[in-house]
Scaffold this active site. Sequence first.
Site, short mmCIF file in Angstrom:
data_model
loop_
_atom_site.label_atom_id
_atom_site.label_comp_id
_atom_site.label_asym_id
_atom_site.label_seq_id
_atom_site.Cartn_x
_atom_site.Cartn_y
_atom_site.Cartn_z
CG ASP A 180 -1.74 -0.74 8.48
OD1 ASP A 180 -0.65 -0.42 7.97
OD2 ASP A 180 -2.77 -0.05 8.36
CG ASP A 212 0.49 10.36 7.57
OD1 ASP A 212 1.05 9.67 6.70
OD2 ASP A 212 0.44 10.03 8.76
#
Lengths: 257, 214
Positions: free
Chosen positions: A131, A12
């Site tokens: 997601d 990330d």
Amino acid sequence: MSLAKRIIPCLDVDNGRVVKGVKFVDIRDAGDPVEIARRYDREGADEITFLDITATHDNRDTIVHVVEQVASEVFIPLTVGGGIRTLEDIRRMLNAGADKVGINSAAVFNPDFVREAAERFGSQCIVVAIDAKKVSQPGEENRWEIFTHGGRKPTGIDAIAWAKKMVDYGAGEILLTSMDRDGTREGFDLPLTRAVSEAVTVPVIASGGVGNLDHLADGIIEGKADAVLAASIFHFAEYTIEQAKQRMASRGVEVRL
Amino acid sequence: MSSVAVIDYGMGNLHSIVKALQHAAPEVDVVCVSDADTILGADRVVFPGVGAIRDCMWALNQSGLSGVIQQVAKSKPLLGICLGMQALLTNSEENNGIQCLDVFAGHVVHFPEALTGSDGNSLKIPHMGWNQVHQLQQHPLWNNIPQDSRFYFVHSYYAQPDDAAVIAATAQYPDAFTCALAQDNIFAVQFHPEKSQAVGLQLLKNFLYWDGQV
């Protein structure tokens, strides 16, 4: 003797630094992305994924430079996700040296974007990131929905139906993240992973919740995933990729050693 | 200084292959070109490609590079990669049937639908990831690459040459399929050496030192 299951460390990246958020808050700095990517490559990572979580548009160039640098010295597949909204965004990432791009929210807001992207650049480089969050109540049959905005906004879209639709639209791979598990270290949502993997014809990458090496093997064996993605267990050198592969091999999963 | 030309015909990004060639042999001059004279003037030629065969052949035919590649195939070391391998066959069943360059007699076909692996799970298409490459013949491009090394693949179609003698390697998915072809000065691979870490770089290095003799 056949195709190996893949281990994919995910970085990330926020403003050019690797961070790890627990449920997208409490972000901890984990270092320089180029250096970390080099280490993962040495340890035997099968691919590397970068997720750009930089909030401001002005700093979006930083991820391009990161990818350029990594692609010049790390010769395994690289995927970049986060903020991919236009064909031009995809072109920039591919030109920087990415092999695949992850499309997430943009697919939800405009599914045709996935079709256009696959037609222009080929399905092999289009990963649709999903997601999902469980919405069924205990006792009911399992049901998961798509959430956007880091898991905050429900869309009312069924996750399994959505995965199938994205494959019809040209997705070459599905990156499936359980928003219930992400950052919890409790392991993948295995029923979700299995349901999606059995519903689609393309490879599925399981993501969200890895806390130990057995979780990775569980994702393959019980979740039927083709690849497993994890971030924090590798960043802080709790485990190496090599240890992860040894554990998977000891549980009978075919890996590249 | 020897030179290698990477053919740029507008199909996808060539960054990875160029970087990998430079990394494999820093002393070699790597150029990325679409111009026929430069390609024909280079010591070696890499023919890469991703995407759909229709677009690939259209671009090659429009630019006149089809003929250039056929000429290269008769004269100097040529390495076809992925779609660049498939385009060397006679034709492909992708996009309802496309005529290709016919450097190798044979066809390009899709993996059968509903494949099942040895564990009983269905096999995904595209065939994506690291698979073992089983070398079927001695060849300078396999130098220092252990038998059954894993290379990175991503594809849904594969080559079926008419003459089994040109098959340089196979992989299993779940049955054996051709993943490398060799004939005289031509070598072609379905996998991506530029994305296959150490063994991939070794194969590229072998190519950059290959004189085209078997």
